[in-house]
Structure formats: structure tokens, C-alpha cells
Design a protein around this motif. Structure first.
Motif, mmCIF file in Angstrom:
data_model
loop_
_atom_site.group_PDB
_atom_site.id
_atom_site.type_symbol
_atom_site.label_atom_id
_atom_site.label_comp_id
_atom_site.label_asym_id
_atom_site.label_seq_id
_atom_site.Cartn_x
_atom_site.Cartn_y
_atom_site.Cartn_z
ATOM 1 N N ARG A 137 0.837 -1.195 0.000
ATOM 2 C CA ARG A 137 0.000 0.000 0.000
ATOM 3 C C ARG A 137 0.872 1.245 0.000
ATOM 4 N NH1 ARG A 137 -2.472 -0.526 4.358
ATOM 5 N NH2 ARG A 137 -4.427 -1.407 3.638
ATOM 6 N N ALA A 138 1.905 1.233 0.868
ATOM 7 C CA ALA A 138 2.751 2.423 1.009
ATOM 8 C C ALA A 138 3.429 2.767 -0.310
ATOM 9 C CB ALA A 138 3.781 2.188 2.105
ATOM 10 N N GLU A 139 3.688 1.747 -1.143
ATOM 11 C CA GLU A 139 4.385 2.000 -2.408
ATOM 12 C C GLU A 139 3.575 2.870 -3.355
ATOM 13 O OE1 GLU A 139 5.461 -1.895 -3.657
ATOM 14 O OE2 GLU A 139 7.503 -1.699 -2.852
ATOM 15 N N ARG A 140 2.240 2.802 -3.228
ATOM 16 C CA ARG A 140 1.438 3.638 -4.133
ATOM 17 C C ARG A 140 1.082 4.983 -3.512
ATOM 18 N NH1 ARG A 140 -4.361 3.499 -3.689
ATOM 19 N NH2 ARG A 140 -4.968 2.125 -2.003
ATOM 20 N N LEU A 141 1.527 5.216 -2.281
ATOM 21 C CA LEU A 141 1.207 6.478 -1.618
ATOM 22 C C LEU A 141 2.326 7.504 -1.809
ATOM 23 C CD1 LEU A 141 -0.302 5.166 1.738
ATOM 24 C CD2 LEU A 141 -1.478 5.787 -0.362
ATOM 25 N N PRO A 142 1.951 8.792 -1.783
ATOM 26 C CA PRO A 142 2.975 9.822 -1.948
ATOM 27 C C PRO A 142 3.752 10.027 -0.647
ATOM 28 C CG PRO A 142 0.836 10.828 -1.604
ATOM 29 C CD PRO A 142 0.621 9.347 -1.583
ATOM 30 N N TYR A 248 -15.895 9.445 -3.754
ATOM 31 C CA TYR A 248 -15.860 10.483 -2.723
ATOM 32 C C TYR A 248 -16.051 9.921 -1.322
ATOM 33 C CZ TYR A 248 -16.141 13.659 -6.600
ATOM 34 O OH TYR A 248 -15.879 14.318 -7.769
ATOM 35 N N ARG A 249 -15.269 10.435 -0.388
ATOM 36 C CA ARG A 249 -15.378 10.034 1.015
ATOM 37 C C ARG A 249 -15.379 11.268 1.886
ATOM 38 N NH1 ARG A 249 -12.742 4.581 -0.363
ATOM 39 N NH2 ARG A 249 -14.370 4.404 -1.902
ATOM 40 N N ARG A 270 -7.966 7.647 -5.118
ATOM 41 C CA ARG A 270 -7.347 7.482 -6.442
ATOM 42 C C ARG A 270 -6.252 6.443 -6.354
ATOM 43 N NH1 ARG A 270 -6.173 13.187 -8.507
ATOM 44 N NH2 ARG A 270 -8.207 14.201 -8.481
ATOM 45 N N GLN A 271 -5.659 6.141 -7.475
ATOM 46 C CA GLN A 271 -4.558 5.178 -7.543
ATOM 47 C C GLN A 271 -3.443 5.552 -6.556
ATOM 48 O OE1 GLN A 271 -3.744 2.390 -9.155
ATOM 49 N NE2 GLN A 271 -1.596 2.477 -8.564
ATOM 50 N N GLY A 272 -3.140 6.837 -6.469
ATOM 51 C CA GLY A 272 -2.048 7.299 -5.599
ATOM 52 C C GLY A 272 -2.504 7.603 -4.185
ATOM 53 N N GLY A 273 -3.631 7.043 -3.749
ATOM 54 C CA GLY A 273 -4.096 7.275 -2.376
ATOM 55 C C GLY A 273 -5.241 8.261 -2.335
#
Ligand SMILES: Nc1ncnc2c1ncn2[C@@H]1O[C@H](COP(=O)(O)OP(=O)(O)OP(=O)(O)O)[C@@H](O)[C@H]1O
Ligand SMILES: [Mg+2]
Length: 459
Positions: A137-142, A248-249, A270-273
Motif C-alpha cells: 500500500r505504502a508503495e502507491r502512496l505519496p 468520494y469520502r 485514487r490510484q495514488g491514495g
């Protein structure tokens, strides 16, 4: 040191028993006894009864209390910091609730990543996922999400010992329902376990000044799983909501000892979190349709105005009773609006099915949404587009049982937001102010939005 003993407490009446019973001997309710650890009572001294057993302490006049101004920890997620009341307070306990897959782990991972990037000591404790899953998960986060140290553990004692040794400034426990206290026999996630886990983490966090973000699952009914006592224990209760299939959240504070509970943040998955949505109104107005059954509601998300599209469909039905489906608004509120529409505004939907939907998966929990629901249903029932011209019509207002339109909070902010997108005049209760097509009753509001229309088709 004597060992703590365990007792079984009734969640319903508080009755205590030394042994488990299926039925509480106190109140007769079934399956309410939950195990809890109890520190052994101090041995009674001679002269017991009402005798004072400890030395007295000196109360301090509030004006003389030394209050140190503590800097809050900024997660650099603007919407989260705002809902928290300006960032995380060191040593505070925040409970983040939300349904499965809504993005709780994503949000907390992003917050820790940003804090780690800013040089703060962080720790992510997960009882749900392995370290490898958390890394994926962390890999796709900024940001510095990969810099956060993780511990995949479910044993409460190990978790507390690690916290004590590592002394992070901020820590995430994902989730409170997966940790297990060895000295209680109940399964992880049971009422007694959740209470014990939260209680012991709170004590350590306060003593060591660790800000803790406790993740909690919610039940099907939307309440935080575990006893309500969890909500009393923590400083702040945040609710992450939205529909999993939608993007949306919203993040709301249900309780906040260090800030207002009227704030809300809007995110998009989104894809990037999770991405903060600052221009939500622009998106919803842009997506709004110009068709019968659609109106724009000028709602308030905390102290921020938000324009959302409310849609309705009224269609003939074979079912008895007909369907009343509400997405994003309270079902009882829809029943009330339909009753007032029929009784006081001449728009009866009779035996037709009625569907009402707030577009984008947004949930609106305020009486100010009544008028939008009524106008959308009336527009759908009559087959008439609300408003005239290119742009959709905006509105807000609470509907009373006698058919009157009542004022709601922050009319000026709602009108200004609608005006920003050229949605003027906005149909609103009398006294709303400049830019409003004011109406004192639902009937007058219908005239302003739909004109003098023929009798309802679906009646
Ligand atoms: N590659 C991806 N691109 C876009 N969205 C993704 C991607 N991977 C996961 N998601 C979204 O993230 C959501 C899961 O987020 P997360 O694990 O943070 O939720 P959670 O609330 O912690 O769930 P749980 O209750 O299972 O712990 C998924 O439902 C999905 O919508
Ligand atoms: Mg999770």
C-alpha cells in the motif's frame, strides 16, 4: 503484587458476576455479559466504612494552573488537520471509524508518512495485515510512507512493550478490534477485549505523550463496533464515510475535545491514495443534469458550504406498499417530506415508487436538505425541469410539518457558494438574504422552482 482478577459485566445494566452467564441475572438480557480485567480491591483497613484512606490533595485555582501551549502535530493532510481542529494533539487518542475498505489504513498510512517525512518519530502497528501487505500500500502512496516503521502484531502486551521502548510521537493502531489481551479469555474484537485494549493503550499513551490514532471497524448499522464506552475513553472520534464503490469520502468529527465537531473533509480515492477535494462544489455542479427530478442542494459540510446534486425518480409501481429508497439522506426524512408534499403542496406520489439519491455517494445529514428532496420529487412527479435556463436550480431549507419553510444555519454562506457558480436566485426560506428567491411555504417554493404546474402526474 496481587494479580488482576476478571469479572463479567453486563453491557446493558452494568451488573457484575464472577462467572459467565448466558442471561444476565441483573436485568434478564441475553448475551450481554462481557469479561473485564479488574485490579484487586485494596484490603480493607480497620475503621473502614466511610473512613478516608488516602492523604488529601490540594485543588488549584484555575487561574493559577500553568498551561503550556503545546504545538500540534501537522499531518500535512489539510482536510484531516482541519477536522482534528488544527492537527494532532500530542498524547491524545483519536478513534477513526469507518466501514471495510473505505480507506482507513490508507488515510492513516499517509498521515504517518507525512509526519515521518517531517522528522517525527512514528510507528504503524497492524494486527490486520502483514508488513509486506502494508508495504504494497505504502508503495502507491505519496510522501515518505515507506519511511514509517511497522509492526505486525496482535498481542497487546507486545504492542505496549514496543510502544514503551520505541517512544514514537505518533502511532497508528490498525485496528483496535484485532489486538488481544492475554489475560482475558474472550476473542479479539469482543466487547471486553476492545475495552481493555483501548483502556491500556490510553494509559500508556497519556503517560508517554504518544498521540495514538486507533482505527476501528463499524458495524452494519454504522455504529463503532465495541461498546460506546470507547467513545468516552478517547479524545476524538472521527468517522470516515462514503460508499466503497464511489470515489468520494467524507471525514467528520463526531466528538473532539480539542476542536469543533462541525468540520468535515472531503476526499477522493485514487490510484495514488486519498486526494483532498477542495473544489467539490465545482465538480458536483458540473456533473448535475438538467432533467426532471434533479436539483442542486446548497448544503453545509461542517463550516464549509458544499453544492451537491439531489436526484429523484417517481415511477408507477405494482408493489404494495410501494418502494421508498433513499441514498445519502435519512429514509425517515424522505417519508416526512413525501407526507408534507402530499398534504400541503398538492404533490401526491400515491402508490408510485420513489427513489432519492444524493449524487457522488455524498451523505447529507441535515434538515436543510428537505427542500431539495421535495423539489426533486415534485419535479420528477410532474416531469418538469426545475428552474429555467441553462443552469440547474439551487435550494436549501427545512420543511415543517405544517408545510412551512424554516430557516437553517449559515444561509449567507450557502447563498454565496451558489452565487459563485451562477446558481441564482437560490430558492430559500424567508429572510435568507440577497440572492435568494425567498419562500415562506413549501407551496411557494414549488411555485418559484417549477412554476404553476398542472396536478402531479403520478398522483
Ligand atoms: N491501486 C489502487 N488504486 C485505487 N484505489 C485503490 C487501489 N488499491 C486500493 N484501493 C482502494 O483502497 C481501498 C482500501 O483502502 P484501505 O485498505 O485503506 O481501507 P480500510 O478502510 O483500511 O479497509 P479495511 O477495513 O479492510 O482495513 C479499496 O477499497 C480501494 O477502493
Ligand atoms: Mg485497513
Amino acid at each position: 503484587m496481587p494479580r488482576p482478577t476478571t469479572v463479567f459485566t453486563c453491557a446493558s445494566c452494568g451488573h457484575e458476576e464472577p462467572k459467565w452467564h448466558g442471561r444476565c441475572p441483573g436485568c434478564g438480557e441475553w448475551n450481554t455479559l462481557a469479561e473485564e480485567a479488574r485490579a484487586p480491591a485494596a484490603p480493607a483497613r480497620r475503621g473502614g466504612g466511610t473512613a478516608v484512606r488516602a492523604a488529601s490533595a490540594r485543588p488549584v485555582r484555575l487561574a493559577d494552573v500553568q498551561a503550556v501551549k503545546i504545538a500540534r502535530l501537522q499531518t500535512a493532510i489539510g482536510e484531516l488537520d482541519r477536522v482534528l481542529g488544527g492537527g494532532l494533539v500530542p498524547g491524545s487518542l483519536v478513534l477513526l471509524g469507518g466501514s471495510p475498505g473505505i480507506g482507513k489504513s490508507t488515510l492513516t498510512s499517509m498521515a504517518l508518512g507525512n509526519l515521518a517525512g517531517a522528522g517525527r518519530r512514528t510507528l504503524y502497528i497492524s494486527g490486520e495485515e502483514s508488513a509486506a501487505q502494508i508495504k504494497l500500500r505504502a508503495e502507491r502512496l505519496p510522501g515518505a510512507a515507506l519511511e514509517v516503521p511497522v509492526l505486525a502484531e496482535t498481542d497487546l502486551d507486545t504492542v505496549l512493550a514496543t510502544l514503551d521502548a520505541e517512544r514514537p510521537e505518533v502511532c497508528v493502531v490498525d485496528s483496535v478490534q484485532t489486538l488481544h489481551a492475554g489475560d482475558l479469555t474472550g476473542a479479539a474484537g469482543s466487547v471486553g477485549q476492545v475495552r481493555e485494549v483501548a483502556d491500556r493503550i490510553t494509559r500508556l499513551a497519556k503517560a508517554r505523550d504518544i498521540a495514538v490514532l486507533l482505527v476501528g471497524h463499524v458495524t452494519k448499522e454504522g455504529a463503532l463496533a465495541g461498546p460506546r464506552v470507547l467513545e468516552h475513553l478517547v479524545d476524538c472520534v472521527l468517522q470516515f464515510e462514503g460508499e466503497r464503490e464511489r470515489t468520494y469520502r467524507t471525514l467528520r468529527a463526531l466528538k473532539n475535545r480539542f476542536g469543533s465537531t462541525s468540520e468535515a473533509g472531503v476526499f477522493e480515492m485514487r490510484q495514488g491514495g486519498l486526494v483532498e477535494v477542495q473544489d467539490a462544489s465545482a465538480r458536483f455542479v458540473g456533473e448535475a443534469t438538467r432533467a426532471p427530478g434533479s436539483v442542486v442542494l446548497a448544503a453545509m459540510e461542517g463550516s464549509r458550504p458544499l453544492l451537491v446534486e439531489v436526484q429523484a425518480l417517481v415511477s408507477p409501481s405494482e408493489l404494495v406498499p410501494p418502494r421508498r429508497v433513499a441514498n445519502g439522506i435519512d429514509r425517515n426524512r424522505l417519508a416526512l417530506v413525501l407526507a408534507v408534499l402530499g398534504r400541503h403542496a398538492g404533490v401526491g406520489v400515491g402508490s408510485a415508487d420513489v427513489f432519492v439519491n444524493v449524487a457522488g455517494g455524498v451523505r447529507v445529514d441535515e434538515p436543510g436538505a428537505d427542500l431539495a428532496v421535495a423539489l426533486a420529487v415534485a419535479s420528477a412527479a410532474r416531469g418538469v425541469v426545475a428552474g429555467s435556463g441553462e443552469r440547474p436550480i439551487a435550494c436549501f431549507g427545512e420543511i415543517g410539518l405544517t408545510g412551512e419553510l424554516r430557516t437553517v444555519a449559515h444561509p449567507e454562506r450557502r447563498l454565496a457558494e451558489a452565487a459563485k457558480f451562477g446558481l441564482t436566485p437560490t430558492v430559500a426560506p424567508t429572510g435568507a438574504g440577497r440572492g435568494a428567491a425567498e419562500a415562506g411555504t413549501l407551496r411557494a417554493a414549488l411555485r418559484a422552482a417549477l412554476g404553476a404546474a398542472p396536478a402531479a402526474r403520478a398522483a
